[in-house]
Design an enzyme around this catalytic site. Structure first.
Site, PDB file in Angstrom:
ATOM      1  N   ASP A  24       0.826  -1.216   0.000  1.00  0.00           N
ATOM      2  CA  ASP A  24       0.000   0.000   0.000  1.00  0.00           C
ATOM      3  C   ASP A  24       0.861   1.268   0.000  1.00  0.00           C
ATOM      4  O   ASP A  24       1.983   1.258   0.500  1.00  0.00           O
ATOM      5  CB  ASP A  24      -0.913  -0.026   1.235  1.00  0.00           C
ATOM      6  CG  ASP A  24      -2.077   0.946   1.102  1.00  0.00           C
ATOM      7  OD1 ASP A  24      -2.351   1.432  -0.019  1.00  0.00           O
ATOM      8  OD2 ASP A  24      -2.713   1.235   2.139  1.00  0.00           O
ATOM      9  N   GLY A  25       0.295   2.331  -0.562  1.00  0.00           N
ATOM     10  CA  GLY A  25       0.952   3.636  -0.499  1.00  0.00           C
ATOM     11  C   GLY A  25       1.533   4.126  -1.818  1.00  0.00           C
ATOM     12  O   GLY A  25       2.240   5.146  -1.838  1.00  0.00           O
ATOM     13  N   GLY A  27      -0.004   5.575  -4.281  1.00  0.00           N
ATOM     14  CA  GLY A  27      -0.575   6.882  -4.627  1.00  0.00           C
ATOM     15  C   GLY A  27       0.091   8.001  -3.843  1.00  0.00           C
ATOM     16  O   GLY A  27       0.477   9.040  -4.395  1.00  0.00           O
ATOM     17  N   ARG A  28       0.261   7.784  -2.539  1.00  0.00           N
ATOM     18  CA  ARG A  28       0.883   8.816  -1.695  1.00  0.00           C
ATOM     19  C   ARG A  28       2.362   8.984  -2.021  1.00  0.00           C
ATOM     20  O   ARG A  28       2.903  10.087  -1.966  1.00  0.00           O
ATOM     21  CB  ARG A  28       0.685   8.459  -0.208  1.00  0.00           C
ATOM     22  CG  ARG A  28      -0.703   8.836   0.295  1.00  0.00           C
ATOM     23  CD  ARG A  28      -1.025   8.138   1.586  1.00  0.00           C
ATOM     24  NE  ARG A  28      -1.373   6.736   1.354  1.00  0.00           N
ATOM     25  CZ  ARG A  28      -1.498   5.835   2.307  1.00  0.00           C
ATOM     26  NH1 ARG A  28      -1.267   6.157   3.571  1.00  0.00           N
ATOM     27  NH2 ARG A  28      -1.836   4.591   2.013  1.00  0.00           N
ATOM     28  N   TRP A  29       3.010   7.907  -2.380  1.00  0.00           N
ATOM     29  CA  TRP A  29       4.426   7.978  -2.801  1.00  0.00           C
ATOM     30  C   TRP A  29       4.543   8.920  -4.006  1.00  0.00           C
ATOM     31  O   TRP A  29       5.441   9.764  -4.061  1.00  0.00           O
ATOM     32  CB  TRP A  29       4.912   6.572  -3.161  1.00  0.00           C
ATOM     33  CG  TRP A  29       6.339   6.466  -3.612  1.00  0.00           C
ATOM     34  CD1 TRP A  29       7.419   6.204  -2.830  1.00  0.00           C
ATOM     35  CD2 TRP A  29       6.835   6.609  -4.956  1.00  0.00           C
ATOM     36  NE1 TRP A  29       8.564   6.168  -3.600  1.00  0.00           N
ATOM     37  CE2 TRP A  29       8.225   6.412  -4.901  1.00  0.00           C
ATOM     38  CE3 TRP A  29       6.238   6.869  -6.186  1.00  0.00           C
ATOM     39  CZ2 TRP A  29       9.047   6.474  -6.042  1.00  0.00           C
ATOM     40  CZ3 TRP A  29       7.037   6.935  -7.318  1.00  0.00           C
ATOM     41  CH2 TRP A  29       8.422   6.743  -7.245  1.00  0.00           C
ATOM     42  N   ARG A  37      -0.684   9.413  -9.921  1.00  0.00           N
ATOM     43  CA  ARG A  37      -0.802   8.139  -9.182  1.00  0.00           C
ATOM     44  C   ARG A  37      -0.257   6.961  -9.985  1.00  0.00           C
ATOM     45  O   ARG A  37       0.328   6.026  -9.444  1.00  0.00           O
ATOM     46  CB  ARG A  37      -2.273   7.875  -8.816  1.00  0.00           C
ATOM     47  CG  ARG A  37      -2.830   8.840  -7.788  1.00  0.00           C
ATOM     48  CD  ARG A  37      -4.285   8.514  -7.470  1.00  0.00           C
ATOM     49  NE  ARG A  37      -4.436   7.170  -6.929  1.00  0.00           N
ATOM     50  CZ  ARG A  37      -4.244   6.847  -5.641  1.00  0.00           C
ATOM     51  NH1 ARG A  37      -3.927   7.772  -4.770  1.00  0.00           N
ATOM     52  NH2 ARG A  37      -4.397   5.600  -5.249  1.00  0.00           N
ATOM     53  N   HIS A  41       2.041   3.591  -9.124  1.00  0.00           N
ATOM     54  CA  HIS A  41       1.732   2.179  -9.381  1.00  0.00           C
ATOM     55  C   HIS A  41       2.867   1.515 -10.156  1.00  0.00           C
ATOM     56  O   HIS A  41       3.219   0.365  -9.888  1.00  0.00           O
ATOM     57  CB  HIS A  41       0.413   2.042 -10.141  1.00  0.00           C
ATOM     58  CG  HIS A  41      -0.780   2.444  -9.314  1.00  0.00           C
ATOM     59  ND1 HIS A  41      -0.931   2.038  -8.011  1.00  0.00           N
ATOM     60  CD2 HIS A  41      -1.859   3.226  -9.600  1.00  0.00           C
ATOM     61  CE1 HIS A  41      -2.070   2.542  -7.529  1.00  0.00           C
ATOM     62  NE2 HIS A  41      -2.640   3.271  -8.468  1.00  0.00           N
ATOM     63  N   SER A  69      -7.610  -5.447  -5.050  1.00  0.00           N
ATOM     64  CA  SER A  69      -8.700  -6.025  -4.258  1.00  0.00           C
ATOM     65  C   SER A  69     -10.026  -5.956  -5.015  1.00  0.00           C
ATOM     66  O   SER A  69     -10.161  -5.195  -5.977  1.00  0.00           O
ATOM     67  CB  SER A  69      -8.830  -5.260  -2.932  1.00  0.00           C
ATOM     68  OG  SER A  69      -9.442  -4.006  -3.146  1.00  0.00           O
ATOM     69  N   TRP A  73     -12.005  -1.991  -7.718  1.00  0.00           N
ATOM     70  CA  TRP A  73     -12.784  -1.651  -8.925  1.00  0.00           C
ATOM     71  C   TRP A  73     -13.533  -0.343  -8.727  1.00  0.00           C
ATOM     72  O   TRP A  73     -13.947   0.297  -9.687  1.00  0.00           O
ATOM     73  CB  TRP A  73     -13.801  -2.751  -9.257  1.00  0.00           C
ATOM     74  CG  TRP A  73     -13.180  -4.063  -9.646  1.00  0.00           C
ATOM     75  CD1 TRP A  73     -13.141  -5.192  -8.876  1.00  0.00           C
ATOM     76  CD2 TRP A  73     -12.518  -4.384 -10.870  1.00  0.00           C
ATOM     77  NE1 TRP A  73     -12.479  -6.198  -9.555  1.00  0.00           N
ATOM     78  CE2 TRP A  73     -12.097  -5.738 -10.784  1.00  0.00           C
ATOM     79  CE3 TRP A  73     -12.246  -3.679 -12.050  1.00  0.00           C
ATOM     80  CZ2 TRP A  73     -11.415  -6.387 -11.806  1.00  0.00           C
ATOM     81  CZ3 TRP A  73     -11.563  -4.338 -13.071  1.00  0.00           C
ATOM     82  CH2 TRP A  73     -11.161  -5.662 -12.944  1.00  0.00           C
ATOM     83  N   LEU A 135      10.694 -20.304  -4.897  1.00  0.00           N
ATOM     84  CA  LEU A 135       9.798 -19.413  -4.147  1.00  0.00           C
ATOM     85  C   LEU A 135       8.412 -19.528  -4.774  1.00  0.00           C
ATOM     86  O   LEU A 135       8.282 -19.538  -6.000  1.00  0.00           O
ATOM     87  CB  LEU A 135      10.271 -17.950  -4.261  1.00  0.00           C
ATOM     88  CG  LEU A 135       9.352 -16.915  -3.594  1.00  0.00           C
ATOM     89  CD1 LEU A 135       9.566 -16.897  -2.080  1.00  0.00           C
ATOM     90  CD2 LEU A 135       9.598 -15.509  -4.143  1.00  0.00           C
ATOM     91  N   ARG A 188       2.137  -4.681   6.310  1.00  0.00           N
ATOM     92  CA  ARG A 188       1.414  -3.650   5.566  1.00  0.00           C
ATOM     93  C   ARG A 188       2.252  -2.392   5.541  1.00  0.00           C
ATOM     94  O   ARG A 188       2.688  -1.905   6.588  1.00  0.00           O
ATOM     95  CB  ARG A 188       0.040  -3.336   6.155  1.00  0.00           C
ATOM     96  CG  ARG A 188      -0.699  -2.306   5.271  1.00  0.00           C
ATOM     97  CD  ARG A 188      -2.162  -2.137   5.579  1.00  0.00           C
ATOM     98  NE  ARG A 188      -2.792  -1.293   4.546  1.00  0.00           N
ATOM     99  CZ  ARG A 188      -4.056  -1.358   4.186  1.00  0.00           C
ATOM    100  NH1 ARG A 188      -4.858  -2.213   4.757  1.00  0.00           N
ATOM    101  NH2 ARG A 188      -4.536  -0.550   3.247  1.00  0.00           N
TER     102      ARG A 188
HETATM  103  C1  IPE Z   1      -5.419  -2.590  -0.085  1.00  0.00           C
HETATM  104  O1  IPE Z   1      -5.096  -1.269  -0.238  1.00  0.00           O
HETATM  105  C2  IPE Z   1      -5.404  -3.279  -1.423  1.00  0.00           C
HETATM  106  C3  IPE Z   1      -4.097  -3.429  -2.062  1.00  0.00           C
HETATM  107  C4  IPE Z   1      -2.959  -3.045  -1.581  1.00  0.00           C
HETATM  108  C5  IPE Z   1      -4.117  -4.078  -3.345  1.00  0.00           C
HETATM  109  P1  IPE Z   1      -6.225  -0.150  -0.371  1.00  0.00           P
HETATM  110  O2  IPE Z   1      -5.515   1.139  -0.546  1.00  0.00           O
HETATM  111  O3  IPE Z   1      -7.196  -0.541  -1.414  1.00  0.00           O
HETATM  112  O4  IPE Z   1      -6.948  -0.240   1.031  1.00  0.00           O
HETATM  113  P2  IPE Z   1      -7.804   0.851   1.828  1.00  0.00           P
HETATM  114  O5  IPE Z   1      -8.828   1.383   0.877  1.00  0.00           O
HETATM  115  O6  IPE Z   1      -6.853   1.919   2.274  1.00  0.00           O
HETATM  116  O7  IPE Z   1      -8.381   0.109   2.986  1.00  0.00           O
HETATM  117  C1  IPE Z   2      -1.699   0.336  -3.397  1.00  0.00           C
HETATM  118  O1  IPE Z   2      -1.458   1.708  -3.406  1.00  0.00           O
HETATM  119  C2  IPE Z   2      -2.015  -0.198  -4.775  1.00  0.00           C
HETATM  120  C3  IPE Z   2      -3.397  -0.642  -4.952  1.00  0.00           C
HETATM  121  C4  IPE Z   2      -4.326  -0.600  -4.056  1.00  0.00           C
HETATM  122  C5  IPE Z   2      -3.743  -1.162  -6.258  1.00  0.00           C
HETATM  123  P1  IPE Z   2      -2.642   2.773  -3.327  1.00  0.00           P
HETATM  124  O2  IPE Z   2      -3.070   3.109  -4.722  1.00  0.00           O
HETATM  125  O3  IPE Z   2      -3.719   2.296  -2.443  1.00  0.00           O
HETATM  126  O4  IPE Z   2      -1.880   4.015  -2.700  1.00  0.00           O
HETATM  127  P2  IPE Z   2      -2.484   5.030  -1.634  1.00  0.00           P
HETATM  128  O5  IPE Z   2      -3.002   4.215  -0.490  1.00  0.00           O
HETATM  129  O6  IPE Z   2      -3.565   5.786  -2.329  1.00  0.00           O
HETATM  130  O7  IPE Z   2      -1.330   5.868  -1.250  1.00  0.00           O
HETATM  131 MG    MG Z   3      -4.089   2.497  -0.486  1.00  0.00          MG
END
Ligand code: IPE
Ligand code: IPE
Ligand code: MG
Length: 242
Positions: A24-25, A27-29, A37, A41, A69, A73, A135, A188
């Site tokens: 996760d993260g 987008g914020r990165w 964004r 990715h 997840s 979608w 692996l 996480r």
């Molecule tokens: C969880 O991250 C799903 C994946 C990393 C693929 P999200 O960014 O979708 O989760 P929430 O919305 O913060 O709970």
């Molecule tokens: C995780 O990063 C990738 C997916 C959920 C597909 P995010 O896209 O959720 O990044 P943030 O949480 O917005 O920073």
């Molecule tokens: Mg996220």
């Protein structure tokens, strides 16, 4: 100066057999760097390579990553499309190298509802790598823990299993992860402290490791830190320490 990989000694560490990561993260990165964004990715997917290498180096046998997840979608169509493009490209570009490295690629989730081409690419990748045993890389893609439980329940009912035959181990055998040990360590990134519908059955007794680092910056050293932390844990499973 010749760049040398930092020596990280794992001989005194307990190595989890199965590590699961909520990547996760992204987008914020990207936002932090003033980038779209999508760039986050891309960086996130690229970061899988060094983490896979580090898992092999440290002796982790199973790595399960949360890539997309069932709830993702719900993001804007342009972001979803962009993500699918990245996944398709990476599957094409990386699968042969993964195969040569001895990585077995396996999909967790629902391939129905995913683009046909993507579906066949995923199936080809699993077929190509099915004999590899260095692996096991499980990619949770269009995956939701609740969806997994609902689907397992449907299959159990369809198979005509009698109610008193339903046990935890029988239920396990109907999940996407049938036959696999539960994750020992669940990581996480990005500072969030929630499970977000990931492996909700399997992670019942996993050790959690939460780090504020955004996924594209989560490197070999951070994985090592997670293993150091895991080594110090006292897993009691509801019992008492010896
Ligand atoms: C969880 O991250 C799903 C994946 C990393 C693929 P999200 O960014 O979708 O989760 P929430 O919305 O913060 O709970
Ligand atoms: C995780 O990063 C990738 C997916 C959920 C597909 P995010 O896209 O959720 O990044 P943030 O949480 O917005 O920073
Ligand atoms: Mg996220």
């Amino acid at each position: 100066m010749i760049w040398k990989k930092k020596e990280l000694n794992v001989s005194n560490l307990k190595i989890p057999k199965h590590v699961a990561i909520i990547m996760d993260g992204n987008g914020r990165w990207a936002k932090q760097r003033g980038l779209p964004r999508q760039a986050g990715h891309r960086a996130g997917v690229e970061n899988l390579r060094p983490v896979i290498d580090a898992c092999i180096e440290f002796g982790v046998e199973i790595l399960t990553v949360y890539a997309f997840s069932t709830e993702n979608w719900g993001r804007p169509e342009s972001e979803v499309k962009g993500l699918m493009r990245i996944f398709a490209r990476v599957l094409n570009q990386e699968i042969y190298e993964l195969h040569q490295q001895g990585v077995r690629v396996y999909h967790l989730g629902n391939l129905k509802g995913v683009d046909d081409r993507m579906q066949s690419k995923v199936e080809e990748a699993m077929e190509l790598t099915k004999e590899n045993d260095r692996l096991l890389l499980n990619v949770a893609f269009n995956y939701g823990g609740r969806d997994e439980i609902v689907q397992a329940t449907r299959k159990i009912i369809e198979s005509g299993v009698a109610p008193d035959e339903v046990s935890e181990s029988l239920f396990n055998s109907y999940l996407f992860t049938a036959g696999l040990p539960d994750p020992d360590l669940l990581i996480r990134t990005s500072g969030e402290q929630r499970i977000s519908n990931f492996l909700i059955w399997q992670a019942a007794y996993s050790e959690y490791y939460l780090t504020p680092i955004y996924w594209p910056d989560f490197a070999r050293e951070e994985l090592y830190e997670a293993l150091v932390s895991f080594t110090k844990r006292d897993r009691r499973y509801g019992g008492l320490t010896n």
